[in-house]
Design an enzyme around this catalytic site. Structure first.
Site, PDB file in Angstrom:
ATOM      1  N   ASN A 210       1.280  -1.608   0.066  1.00 14.57           N
ATOM      2  CA  ASN A 210      -0.220   0.235   0.246  1.00 14.57           C
ATOM      3  C   ASN A 210       1.108   1.139   0.414  1.00 14.57           C
ATOM      4  O   ASN A 210       1.540   1.139   0.205  1.00 14.57           O
ATOM      5  CB  ASN A 210      -0.985   0.088   1.370  1.00 14.57           C
ATOM      6  CG  ASN A 210      -0.332  -0.156   2.666  1.00 14.57           C
ATOM      7  OD1 ASN A 210       0.683   0.790   2.747  1.00 14.57           O
ATOM      8  ND2 ASN A 210      -0.594  -1.111   3.591  1.00 14.57           N
ATOM      9  N   ASP A 279      -4.449  -6.601   5.124  1.00 13.73           N
ATOM     10  CA  ASP A 279      -4.959  -7.347   5.462  1.00 13.73           C
ATOM     11  C   ASP A 279      -5.319  -8.369   5.751  1.00 13.73           C
ATOM     12  O   ASP A 279      -5.369  -9.957   5.417  1.00 13.73           O
ATOM     13  CB  ASP A 279      -6.560  -6.896   5.178  1.00 13.73           C
ATOM     14  CG  ASP A 279      -7.287  -5.360   6.451  1.00 13.73           C
ATOM     15  OD1 ASP A 279      -6.798  -5.492   7.206  1.00 13.73           O
ATOM     16  OD2 ASP A 279      -7.487  -5.059   5.454  1.00 13.73           O
ATOM     17  N   LYS A 289       9.521 -16.542 -10.676  1.00 10.86           N
ATOM     18  CA  LYS A 289       8.732 -15.683 -10.807  1.00 10.86           C
ATOM     19  C   LYS A 289       7.379 -16.622 -11.790  1.00 10.86           C
ATOM     20  O   LYS A 289       7.738 -17.734 -12.748  1.00 10.86           O
ATOM     21  CB  LYS A 289       9.481 -14.992 -12.046  1.00 10.86           C
ATOM     22  CG  LYS A 289       9.212 -13.750 -12.535  1.00 10.86           C
ATOM     23  CD  LYS A 289      10.014 -13.032 -13.075  1.00 10.86           C
ATOM     24  CE  LYS A 289       9.399 -11.651 -14.094  1.00 10.86           C
ATOM     25  NZ  LYS A 289       9.926 -11.381 -15.128  1.00 10.86           N
ATOM     26  N   ASP A 306      -5.047  -9.949  12.835  1.00 11.42           N
ATOM     27  CA  ASP A 306      -4.299  -8.722  13.060  1.00 11.42           C
ATOM     28  C   ASP A 306      -3.841  -8.255  14.424  1.00 11.42           C
ATOM     29  O   ASP A 306      -3.925  -8.987  15.707  1.00 11.42           O
ATOM     30  CB  ASP A 306      -6.168  -8.442  13.615  1.00 11.42           C
ATOM     31  CG  ASP A 306      -6.022  -6.513  13.806  1.00 11.42           C
ATOM     32  OD1 ASP A 306      -5.547  -5.965  14.207  1.00 11.42           O
ATOM     33  OD2 ASP A 306      -7.078  -6.153  12.721  1.00 11.42           O
ATOM     34  N   ILE A 307      -2.469  -7.538  14.061  1.00  9.60           N
ATOM     35  CA  ILE A 307      -1.210  -7.494  15.575  1.00  9.60           C
ATOM     36  C   ILE A 307      -2.093  -6.760  16.402  1.00  9.60           C
ATOM     37  O   ILE A 307      -1.702  -7.152  17.567  1.00  9.60           O
ATOM     38  CB  ILE A 307      -0.861  -6.864  14.635  1.00  9.60           C
ATOM     39  CG1 ILE A 307       0.085  -7.066  13.546  1.00  9.60           C
ATOM     40  CG2 ILE A 307       1.009  -6.193  15.611  1.00  9.60           C
ATOM     41  CD1 ILE A 307       1.290  -6.497  12.439  1.00  9.60           C
ATOM     42  N   PHE A 323      -4.663   2.942  14.569  1.00  2.69           N
ATOM     43  CA  PHE A 323      -5.137   4.103  13.808  1.00  2.69           C
ATOM     44  C   PHE A 323      -6.184   3.877  12.779  1.00  2.69           C
ATOM     45  O   PHE A 323      -6.240   2.237  12.680  1.00  2.69           O
ATOM     46  CB  PHE A 323      -4.013   4.190  12.128  1.00  2.69           C
ATOM     47  CG  PHE A 323      -3.226   5.639  13.413  1.00  2.69           C
ATOM     48  CD1 PHE A 323      -1.779   5.264  14.479  1.00  2.69           C
ATOM     49  CD2 PHE A 323      -2.714   7.071  13.414  1.00  2.69           C
ATOM     50  CE1 PHE A 323      -1.588   6.916  15.038  1.00  2.69           C
ATOM     51  CE2 PHE A 323      -2.316   7.986  13.659  1.00  2.69           C
ATOM     52  CZ  PHE A 323      -1.163   8.242  14.809  1.00  2.69           C
ATOM     53  N   LYS A 337     -14.122   0.353  15.310  1.00  2.22           N
ATOM     54  CA  LYS A 337     -12.455  -0.074  15.407  1.00  2.22           C
ATOM     55  C   LYS A 337     -11.907  -0.038  16.776  1.00  2.22           C
ATOM     56  O   LYS A 337     -12.121  -1.481  17.972  1.00  2.22           O
ATOM     57  CB  LYS A 337     -11.489   0.505  14.344  1.00  2.22           C
ATOM     58  CG  LYS A 337     -11.652  -0.311  13.226  1.00  2.22           C
ATOM     59  CD  LYS A 337     -10.662   0.166  11.801  1.00  2.22           C
ATOM     60  CE  LYS A 337     -11.086  -0.084   9.872  1.00  2.22           C
ATOM     61  NZ  LYS A 337     -10.490   0.927   9.385  1.00  2.22           N
ATOM     62  N   LYS A 341     -11.783  -4.082  18.543  1.00  2.75           N
ATOM     63  CA  LYS A 341     -10.350  -4.644  18.211  1.00  2.75           C
ATOM     64  C   LYS A 341      -9.953  -4.052  20.251  1.00  2.75           C
ATOM     65  O   LYS A 341      -8.709  -4.545  20.676  1.00  2.75           O
ATOM     66  CB  LYS A 341      -9.274  -3.305  17.681  1.00  2.75           C
ATOM     67  CG  LYS A 341      -9.321  -3.918  16.482  1.00  2.75           C
ATOM     68  CD  LYS A 341      -8.116  -3.181  15.129  1.00  2.75           C
ATOM     69  CE  LYS A 341      -8.949  -3.647  13.466  1.00  2.75           C
ATOM     70  NZ  LYS A 341      -8.251  -3.428  12.829  1.00  2.75           N
TER      71      LYS A 341
HETATM   72  N1  CTP Z   1      -4.124  -3.459  12.163  1.00  2.28           N
HETATM   73  C1  CTP Z   1      -3.242  -4.713  12.377  1.00  2.28           C
HETATM   74  N2  CTP Z   1      -2.487  -5.523  12.341  1.00  2.28           N
HETATM   75  C2  CTP Z   1      -4.013  -5.814  10.931  1.00  2.28           C
HETATM   76  C3  CTP Z   1      -4.608  -5.019   9.995  1.00  2.28           C
HETATM   77  C4  CTP Z   1      -4.513  -3.730  11.305  1.00  2.28           C
HETATM   78  O1  CTP Z   1      -2.669  -4.393  13.182  1.00  2.28           O
HETATM   79  N3  CTP Z   1      -3.681  -6.872  10.757  1.00  2.28           N
HETATM   80  C5  CTP Z   1      -4.218  -2.576  13.082  1.00  2.28           C
HETATM   81  C6  CTP Z   1      -3.380  -1.000  12.323  1.00  2.28           C
HETATM   82  O2  CTP Z   1      -2.168  -0.908  12.355  1.00  2.28           O
HETATM   83  C7  CTP Z   1      -4.942   0.049  12.648  1.00  2.28           C
HETATM   84  C8  CTP Z   1      -5.822  -0.395  13.113  1.00  2.28           C
HETATM   85  O3  CTP Z   1      -5.289  -1.995  12.873  1.00  2.28           O
HETATM   86  O4  CTP Z   1      -3.743   0.559  13.750  1.00  2.28           O
HETATM   87  C9  CTP Z   1      -6.000  -0.789  11.802  1.00  2.28           C
HETATM   88  O5  CTP Z   1      -6.365  -0.939  10.869  1.00  2.28           O
HETATM   89  P1  CTP Z   1      -7.103  -0.875   9.343  1.00  2.28           P
HETATM   90  O6  CTP Z   1      -6.373  -0.711   8.069  1.00  2.28           O
HETATM   91  O7  CTP Z   1      -7.602   1.206   9.509  1.00  2.28           O
HETATM   92  O8  CTP Z   1      -8.660  -1.081   9.352  1.00  2.28           O
HETATM   93  P2  CTP Z   1      -8.705  -2.607   9.754  1.00  2.28           P
HETATM   94  O9  CTP Z   1      -8.373  -2.883  10.937  1.00  2.28           O
HETATM   95  O10 CTP Z   1      -7.594  -2.768   8.126  1.00  2.28           O
HETATM   96  O11 CTP Z   1     -10.392  -2.831   8.701  1.00  2.28           O
HETATM   97  P3  CTP Z   1     -11.005  -1.808   7.168  1.00  2.28           P
HETATM   98  O12 CTP Z   1      -9.460  -2.797   6.091  1.00  2.28           O
HETATM   99  O13 CTP Z   1     -11.829  -2.807   7.198  1.00  2.28           O
HETATM  100  O14 CTP Z   1     -11.124  -1.346   7.615  1.00  2.28           O
END
Ligand code: CTP
Length: 397
Positions: A210, A279, A289, A306-307, A323, A337, A341
């Site tokens: 990203n 995600d 390759k 999800d960390i 965030f 969220k 979370k």
């Molecule tokens: N985060 C994380 N591990 C993941 C996904 C997200 O730790 N696998 C954390 C991000 O660092 C951030 C928060 O979760 O602090 C929200 O991340 P965001 O990308 O906005 O949301 P998602 O939980 O991934 O949900 P969505 O993509 O559906 O908005």
């Protein structure tokens, strides 16, 4: 990184013999990481060349309130809004009197009147003028308004007099500006921050990732270090300078980031999850390759852990700040969220707005806890980071 990294400083140079030191002040500020723009008054122009100031600051010097071209590019209101700090050095007796009485008859005094930035003055004048009652009263009024006085030194002056009124040394001026951003808010605390994007391999040369630059996370690391914390950063893919005073652990994928976080989370007081973690990852990484002639119509993905959620579930969890990068329904999506979370606060930003968010130097966020939602207006990521640390300390420490 330094204490003035990403800080925007306007240096106002007014009419004093010490104006010849202004290019050195610019250099010292830049050495500490600042982006510097110079405004020079009519009086200042008598003592130092604009060309020198332009060369060292690498920016056009601003000198005229009525410059039509300048107003089209960065006009006086933009300059006033752009600055985090305005330092008037040297500050002549006349300039001090003008800002004390709110005059707006030249560019510098107008910018001062139109700004919300921190204002610092470094007086420089004859010792008798500095000791005068009028000057003392003016300085008292300015200090009561929150203007920071960088006190002059004492000694032999250009006019031959001996006494107080010599401009503070350029390095001292730069350090006093840097000290504005140092505090004890997180003294003795340990902070773990994830930042940047993760990279999920498809094959040895291709990946899913990203647009995250890591700037917001790095600004937070900088603000935490400036507040006295011991900081560890788990860094994914970034395009910004690294905070050298913090411990840096580099990772690639979300799985690597998860491992690094879990290896380092023990005894942390604060966890800031600023990383843009992918995600999903390709369920199978091709060892070789993938060739052009492969009949490949889709890639099967599997979900990453999800960390943030995992850290929030730990028995002895630190204060956890997440965030939320959103493009619509910012507050309701982010609040969801926060609840799902189970973190202590969520910082939400609108990533559909090109002015701030991913990859930009600026941001505008809402800080959401279970009790309250507070907006932090558009500003540089560095200033947003400092404001966030203030809020985190206010609510949780
Ligand atoms: N985060 C994380 N591990 C993941 C996904 C997200 O730790 N696998 C954390 C991000 O660092 C951030 C928060 O979760 O602090 C929200 O991340 P965001 O990308 O906005 O949301 P998602 O939980 O991934 O949900 P969505 O993509 O559906 O908005």
């Amino acid at each position: 990184m330094n204490t003035l990294d990403n800080k925007r400083i306007v240096l106002g140079v007014s009419g004093s013999i010490a104006a010849y030191k202004a290019p050195d002040i610019v250099r010292r500020l830049i050495d500490l990481g600042a982006d510097v723009r110079v405004i020079i008054t009519e009086g200042g122009r008598e003592f130092v060349s604009e060309l020198s100031l332009q060369t060292v600051s690498k920016n056009k010097v601003h000198n005229n309130l009525w410059d039509k071209d300048a107003e089209l590019a960065m006009g006086h209101i933009e300059l006033a809004k752009w600055a985090d700090v305005i330092i008037i050095a040297p500050a002549s007796a006349n300039t001090i009197a003008k800002i004390c009485h709110g005059k707006a008859d030249d560019l510098l005094s107008t910018v001062i009147l139109a700004t919300k930035a921190i204002i610092m003055i470094a007086p420089s004048m004859n010792q008798q003028m500095y000791a005068s009652k009028a000057m003392n009263e003016n300085l008292r009024i300015l200090e009561a308004r929150g203007v920071v006085n960088i006190e002059p030194g004492s000694g032999e002056q250009a006019c031959g007099d001996i006494g107080e009124g010599r401009l503070a040394e350029p390095i001292e001026i730069a350090h006093q500006a840097a000290n504005l951003f140092i505090n004890n808010l997180l003294i003795g605390k340990k902070v773990l921050i994830t930042l940047g994007g993760t990279i999920e391999a498809i094959d040895p040369v291709r990946f899913i990732s990203n647009n995250s630059s890591g700037k917001m996370g790095m600004a937070l690391a900088n603000a935490c270090v400036n507040s006295g914390a011991k900081v560890t950063m788990i860094i994914g893919s970034i395009s910004t300078q690294i905070e050298k005073r913090a411990k840096a652990i580099f990772v690639t994928s979300a799985d690597d980031m998860y491992e690094a976080v879990m290896d380092n989370i023990e005894n942390q007081d604060l966890f800031i999850s600023c990383a843009a973690v992918a995600d999903f990852k390709p369920a199978k990484v091709s060892q070789n390759k993938i060739k052009n002639n492969t009949n490949l119509e889709s890639i099967i993905l599997s979900k990453n852990k999800d960390i943030l959620e995992s850290v929030c579930k730990l028995n002895s969890k630190p204060i956890c700040i997440g965030f939320a990068a959103e493009t619509e329904n910012l507050i309701s999506n982010a609040t969801e969220k926060l609840i799902n979370k189970k973190c202590d606060a969520i910082v939400v930003n609108d990533v559909s707005n090109r002015e701030f968010g991913l990859n930009s130097d600026n941001n505008e966020v809402h800080f959401i806890t279970s009790k309250k939602t507070e907006k932090i207006d558009k500003n540089s990521k560095q200033i947003i980071a400092e404001k966030l640390i203030n809020k985190i300390v206010k609510y949780f420490f």
